[in-house]
Structure formats: structure tokens, C-alpha cells
Design a protein around this motif. Sequence first.
Motif, PDB file in Angstrom:
ATOM      1  N   ILE A  23       0.787  -1.142   0.314  1.00 39.21           N
ATOM      2  CA  ILE A  23       0.083   0.009   0.096  1.00 39.21           C
ATOM      3  C   ILE A  23       0.827   1.114  -0.063  1.00 39.21           C
ATOM      4  N   GLY A  77       4.601   7.329  -0.118  1.00 32.65           N
ATOM      5  CA  GLY A  77       5.734   6.943  -0.871  1.00 32.65           C
ATOM      6  C   GLY A  77       7.213   7.168   0.142  1.00 32.65           C
ATOM      7  N   HIS A  78       6.958   7.741   1.214  1.00 35.89           N
ATOM      8  CA  HIS A  78       8.096   8.251   2.078  1.00 35.89           C
ATOM      9  C   HIS A  78       8.973   7.381   2.837  1.00 35.89           C
ATOM     10  N   LEU A 135       8.366   0.822   2.186  1.00 35.76           N
ATOM     11  CA  LEU A 135       7.337  -0.546   2.422  1.00 35.76           C
ATOM     12  C   LEU A 135       6.176   0.084   1.728  1.00 35.76           C
ATOM     13  N   ILE A 191       7.257  17.309  10.127  1.00 37.10           N
ATOM     14  CA  ILE A 191       7.808  18.568   9.573  1.00 37.10           C
ATOM     15  C   ILE A 191       8.413  18.636   8.326  1.00 37.10           C
ATOM     16  N   GLY A 207       3.683  11.500   3.344  1.00 39.56           N
ATOM     17  CA  GLY A 207       2.203  11.037   3.362  1.00 39.56           C
ATOM     18  C   GLY A 207       1.747  10.918   4.582  1.00 39.56           C
ATOM     19  N   LEU A 263      -0.387   6.343  10.781  1.00 39.20           N
ATOM     20  CA  LEU A 263      -0.544   5.013  11.091  1.00 39.20           C
ATOM     21  C   LEU A 263       0.716   4.389  12.128  1.00 39.20           C
ATOM     22  N   VAL A 267      -6.320   1.920   4.781  1.00 41.29           N
ATOM     23  CA  VAL A 267      -7.415   3.176   5.225  1.00 41.29           C
ATOM     24  C   VAL A 267      -7.675   4.019   4.057  1.00 41.29           C
ATOM     25  N   ASN A 319       8.096   4.222  12.098  1.00 36.45           N
ATOM     26  CA  ASN A 319       8.532   4.889  11.048  1.00 36.45           C
ATOM     27  C   ASN A 319       9.867   5.534  10.792  1.00 36.45           C
TER      28      ASN A 319
HETATM   29  C1  LIG Z   1      12.095  13.350   4.868  1.00 35.33           C
HETATM   30  C2  LIG Z   1      11.149  12.726   5.800  1.00 35.33           C
HETATM   31  C3  LIG Z   1      10.652  13.263   6.917  1.00 35.33           C
HETATM   32  C4  LIG Z   1      10.056  12.868   7.749  1.00 35.33           C
HETATM   33  N1  LIG Z   1       9.324  13.423   8.926  1.00 35.33           N
HETATM   34  C5  LIG Z   1       8.464  12.908   9.922  1.00 35.33           C
HETATM   35  C6  LIG Z   1       7.756  13.712  10.861  1.00 35.33           C
HETATM   36  O1  LIG Z   1       8.295  14.752  10.915  1.00 35.33           O
HETATM   37  N2  LIG Z   1       7.149  13.125  11.523  1.00 35.33           N
HETATM   38  C7  LIG Z   1       6.824  11.643  11.484  1.00 35.33           C
HETATM   39  O2  LIG Z   1       6.076  11.153  12.572  1.00 35.33           O
HETATM   40  N3  LIG Z   1       7.464  10.999  10.660  1.00 35.33           N
HETATM   41  C8  LIG Z   1       8.082  11.297   9.829  1.00 35.33           C
HETATM   42  N4  LIG Z   1       8.797  10.742   8.774  1.00 35.33           N
HETATM   43  C9  LIG Z   1       8.451   9.345   8.765  1.00 35.33           C
HETATM   44  C10 LIG Z   1       7.349   8.908   8.061  1.00 35.33           C
HETATM   45  O3  LIG Z   1       6.171   8.901   8.913  1.00 35.33           O
HETATM   46  C11 LIG Z   1       7.457   7.541   7.510  1.00 35.33           C
HETATM   47  O4  LIG Z   1       8.199   7.706   6.325  1.00 35.33           O
HETATM   48  C12 LIG Z   1       5.961   7.043   7.004  1.00 35.33           C
HETATM   49  O5  LIG Z   1       5.905   5.885   6.624  1.00 35.33           O
HETATM   50  C13 LIG Z   1       5.605   8.110   5.619  1.00 35.33           C
HETATM   51  O6  LIG Z   1       4.361   7.611   5.279  1.00 35.33           O
HETATM   52  P1  LIG Z   1       4.149   7.601   3.781  1.00 35.33           P
HETATM   53  O7  LIG Z   1       2.409   7.275   3.412  1.00 35.33           O
HETATM   54  O8  LIG Z   1       4.433   8.598   2.875  1.00 35.33           O
HETATM   55  O9  LIG Z   1       4.536   6.155   3.216  1.00 35.33           O
HETATM   56  P2  LIG Z   1       4.568   4.849   2.321  1.00 35.33           P
HETATM   57  O10 LIG Z   1       5.699   4.690   1.932  1.00 35.33           O
HETATM   58  O11 LIG Z   1       3.482   5.360   1.284  1.00 35.33           O
HETATM   59  O12 LIG Z   1       3.837   3.806   3.328  1.00 35.33           O
HETATM   60  C14 LIG Z   1       4.303   3.676   4.426  1.00 35.33           C
HETATM   61  C15 LIG Z   1       3.818   2.426   5.305  1.00 35.33           C
HETATM   62  O13 LIG Z   1       2.415   2.925   5.649  1.00 35.33           O
HETATM   63  C16 LIG Z   1       1.471   1.936   5.006  1.00 35.33           C
HETATM   64  N5  LIG Z   1       0.334   2.740   4.309  1.00 35.33           N
HETATM   65  C17 LIG Z   1       0.627   3.800   3.512  1.00 35.33           C
HETATM   66  N6  LIG Z   1      -0.675   4.232   3.292  1.00 35.33           N
HETATM   67  C18 LIG Z   1      -1.700   3.564   3.807  1.00 35.33           C
HETATM   68  C19 LIG Z   1      -2.989   3.315   3.975  1.00 35.33           C
HETATM   69  N7  LIG Z   1      -3.884   4.076   3.393  1.00 35.33           N
HETATM   70  N8  LIG Z   1      -3.591   2.349   4.590  1.00 35.33           N
HETATM   71  C20 LIG Z   1      -2.806   1.347   5.208  1.00 35.33           C
HETATM   72  N9  LIG Z   1      -1.383   1.339   5.465  1.00 35.33           N
HETATM   73  C21 LIG Z   1      -0.806   2.305   4.646  1.00 35.33           C
HETATM   74  C22 LIG Z   1       2.198   1.085   4.061  1.00 35.33           C
HETATM   75  O14 LIG Z   1       1.755  -0.277   3.709  1.00 35.33           O
HETATM   76  C23 LIG Z   1       3.836   1.228   4.389  1.00 35.33           C
HETATM   77  O15 LIG Z   1       3.951   0.110   5.105  1.00 35.33           O
HETATM   78  C24 LIG Z   1       9.424  11.236   7.760  1.00 35.33           C
HETATM   79  C25 LIG Z   1       9.945  10.686   6.630  1.00 35.33           C
HETATM   80  C26 LIG Z   1      10.870  11.263   5.649  1.00 35.33           C
HETATM   81  C27 LIG Z   1      11.347  10.517   4.490  1.00 35.33           C
END
Ligand SMILES: Cc1cc2nc3c(=O)[nH]c(=O)nc-3n(C[C@H](O)[C@H](O)[C@H](O)COP(=O)(O)OP(=O)(O)OC[C@H]3O[C@@H](n4cnc5c(N)ncnc54)[C@H](O)[C@@H]3O)c2cc1C
Length: 481
Positions: free
Chosen positions: A68, A72-73, A78, A130, A135, A141, A196, A415
Motif C-alpha cells: 500500500i 511513498g516516503h 514499505l 515536519i 504521506g 498509522l 485506510v 516510521n
Molecule cells: C523526509 C522525511 C521526513 C519525515 N518526517 C517525519 C515527521 O516529521 N514526523 C513523523 O512522524 N514521521 C516523519 N517521517 C517518517 C514518515 O512518517 C514515514 O516515512 C511514513 O512511513 C511515511 O508515510 P507515507 O504514506 O509517505 O509512506 P509509504 O511509503 O507510502 O507507506 C508507509 C507504510 O504505511 C503503509 N500505508 C501507507 N498508506 C496506507 C493506507 N492508506 N492504509 C494502510 N497502510 C498504509 C504502507 O503499507 C507502508 O507500510 C519522515 C520521513 C521522511 C522521509
Amino acid sequence: MGNDATSALASSLRGRLILPTDADYDTARAVYNGMIDKRPALIARCANVADIIRCVNFARDENMLLAIRGGGHNGPGLGTCDGGLVIDLQKMKSVRVDPAQKTVRVEPGCTSGDVDHATHAFGLAVPSGIVASTGIAGLTLGGGTGYLTRKHGLTIDNLLEADVVLADGTMVTASATSNPDLFWALRGGGGNFGVVTSFLFQAHPVSEVFAGPIFWDAADALRVMRAFRDFIGTAPEELGIFVGLKTVPPMDPFPQPHWGKRACAIIGAFNGTAAQGTRAMEPLLSQLPPPLFNWMGPMPFPAINSLFDPFFPKGLQWYWKGDYVTSLPDEAIKIHIAQSGSPASDFCLMHLYPINGAVHRVAKDATAWQARDASFNMVIAAIDPDPKNAEKLKAWGRAYWKAVHPFNQGGAYVNFMMDDEVEGRLEATYGDNYARLAAIKAKYDPKNLFRVNQNIKPVAAAEARPAAPRPGAHTDVRPQA
Ligand SMILES: Cc1cc2nc3c(=O)[nH]c(=O)nc-3n(C[C@H](O)[C@H](O)[C@H](O)COP(=O)(O)OP(=O)(O)OC[C@H]3O[C@@H](n4cnc5c(N)ncnc54)[C@H](O)[C@@H]3O)c2cc1C
């Protein structure tokens, strides 16, 4: 999976199914971390909940690996997978603000910047991260920390409701009154329980803040980190602020004489006027030497929440290590300073985000996220644009972490983990909540369809036992793929 099944899937979606043969496949499969190079068989750019249900049913029935992707961060990537189906949510970006209730309904493809943009127009904000390009789905989550956390809690502490497509293709709402066990698990348990499709958040009045970075030369780091440690537990909660070790970026608008200097930075936002913010910072700043520069000033909240974005564009190499930290003795601070003094790259950094205030007011067993007694959420991020430096980044991050970990708790923010943690790390992270999470996983996803995540294995309640944390467990024995 045959061609017929793939064609049938493609034609049944309102969104688009992207295949390895498509011209934009490489762009579509790329995630934020340039270290990740995964090749899914299918990428479904879902347009709506019906598309998501179709994809969940397809992956389950075809026995395909399912990932999912929200923003993509994720560090270890994952949000994607090799050879499987990716449910890519980036087109689902609606945000609806209810100014009367101060609530915000958010679709799962939003970044935290999308949410800030929408809420700022109403003088509101949801506590999140921040960096604006992160995402909101994955961040929420896993827990979610940011500038509003001391006052208003983690992102999950502001989650009121979530719609979730489960492994059997049904959709349920999780809230305090509807499927409360699932709601409990979603708040920190990651993407383990389903997709979600909609989040409902509580928002708070936030508009202009007094915010920005203050940098000191690394020679002052011991004084700054000590003073910050002693200040932050009792500072006004309107002050959301963290301390870090990093390099002054060698670019405008940073003052040229300081380009490339190792530095200690305090970066934060006071939710209030400049006069109030200045007063809140005074007890800290009055005991510290003059900084290299102090750029705290009035700005719109979305501006501080996107301050880092220009310095960290998509595609850099990232290797992460984290820990929850209970206390920060001088001895630990000295190790931080020594380790960060010879980074693998000028992009490398360490941040300590405070955990106190509103986060401490929630009980450890009230949500899956249980580190309510920690004082800091530590992240070591080894970063560089050049893929040739990947191994060097990993080695630096691992050595740094190994040196400071003995001062820290056994678990870490999910995360801020890569995919090379030793067995027992997730159990240490969730502590006494782990057995309950495993049982809820067994109820909602018994066959572990949702396993591309920091995976909680389904264990029926009767078999589940609280896991003993492994204090001091060291990781990184397994090489990264
Ligand atoms: C530059 C940078 C700054 C960051 N700063 C912070 C910060 O300030 N505070 C903080 O708390 N974290 C921070 N993070 C960490 C961030 O919370 C995680 O990288 C998180 O996984 C990002 O979510 P995403 O949806 O972009 O990731 P994705 O790569 O899309 O998904 C991450 C995980 O979440 C699951 N997922 C995504 N969408 C769903 C959905 N709709 N339903 C169920 N599962 C889902 C995926 O299966 C995967 O396991 C930061 C990360 C980076 C790279």
C-alpha cells in the motif's frame, strides 16, 4: 496471474493500472528513498474506494504480494514491493474541513503539506510531521510527531475515525465506538490491518506561528543539547521544538561563512505571537552562547512545516536508525557529538524530537503506540545524493546507533526503522501492547495479506503472550538487500 486476469483488473478500475511495459513504469515505481529499487508487477493508481476493494480482492484471490503506497516516503520502501501489486493512493487527495466542528476528513493520498494547505485557509491545523511531502497515511498509522505534538499530541491522538478496507474486501469504520479494537490497533500499528481509505482528524486553531531554525557551531553542541534537555520538559507546550546535529547547508540563504560547518540546531514553532514566542525561548537562549544565526520569526504554519522540503528532494539515498530515549545524560550527549562529528556525508543528521506534554497524558495502553514514558524520539538519518555512497551511509548510521543505543529504550518509532532490525525489535517497540496487536491482526488479517510493513504476525488471542523486550539488543547483523 494470467494476462486475462490483469486485463480484467485494468478494465474494472476507474484509476489506471501501470505495468512494467508502460513508458512511465520507472517513474511510477520510484519512491522517495533513492536507495529503494523495487519492481512491482502491477501498480494500481486507485481513483476511489471501489478500486481499492477490487485490488485487495485481486491480490488475495491471485495470491499476490500486496503493498500500500500513501506518500511513498517510508525509509525501507514499505509502500512498494518486488513482483506484487501496489495499491497506489496518490490520486486520492481530497481534504474536507469542517470549521464548525474543527474536524478534517482526509483521503489517504494526501501529503502532510496537502492537509496543512487545506486547513490553513480555516486557521486550523492537524498535528503531523515536519516535512510537507511526507504521506499523511503512513505517518499517521505509525504515530506521527511534529511541531504541534507537545500541545496536542501525536497525529494518532487526533484521529477520530478511519474507514478501512479489510483483507476480505469489506469496508468498516474504526472509531472509539465502531470496531474499537481496530481503532486501537490503527493508532501506531502501521499498515498491518487494512487499507485506510479516509481519516477523520481533530484540528486545532493554528495560523501564524513564531518559528524557524537557530544554528550554533558544533563546538557549542554540548551546552546547547544539555540546556535543551533541561528546558524542554517544562517549556510552554505551545512551543514545539527539537534539537539536532547537522551541517549548515552550503547554499543560499545560509550565510556563506558558515557553509559546510557541523552545527547543533534547534528548530521549532511557537503557536502564538512573536512576543509570546520570544518570551518562551528566553529561558533557553539566555543561558547559551550567541548562535551562528537565529531565524525564528513570524510565519504561516505551513511555511515552517515545509522548511526542510527544498533540502531533501525525492531520490536521495536514505538510511535510518531510531530509538525511543528515556533520559539524555551528558555521557550520551557526548557520544552523539562524537559520532555526528565525522558524518558519512554533509546531509547526515540526528534529531531528538521531544515526547512530553500531551503525549504523556495518554495512557500506554490507550493506543498501540505505547512509548508514552519516553522523553525523546531519536532519529539518525544517513543521507546523500550519490548511490555510490549507500554502503558508507549504512555503516555510519549503524555505528552511530550502536554507540548511543545502550542509553536508549529497546524499541523505536516504526516510521524511523529500516527493514534490517533484529527479531524482537517490534516486540520491544510495542512492549505490553504487542500481544494485543498480534491478536487483533489475527482477527482482521489472519492470513497476513497486509505484510509489506513493519509486520505484526497474526497470533490468535489465546496463544499470544506479552513479549519480553530485549533491552540493548543490537541490530544490523543482516546485510541490506
Ligand atoms: C523526509 C522525511 C521526513 C519525515 N518526517 C517525519 C515527521 O516529521 N514526523 C513523523 O512522524 N514521521 C516523519 N517521517 C517518517 C514518515 O512518517 C514515514 O516515512 C511514513 O512511513 C511515511 O508515510 P507515507 O504514506 O509517505 O509512506 P509509504 O511509503 O507510502 O507507506 C508507509 C507504510 O504505511 C503503509 N500505508 C501507507 N498508506 C496506507 C493506507 N492508506 N492504509 C494502510 N497502510 C498504509 C504502507 O503499507 C507502508 O507500510 C519522515 C520521513 C521522511 C522521509
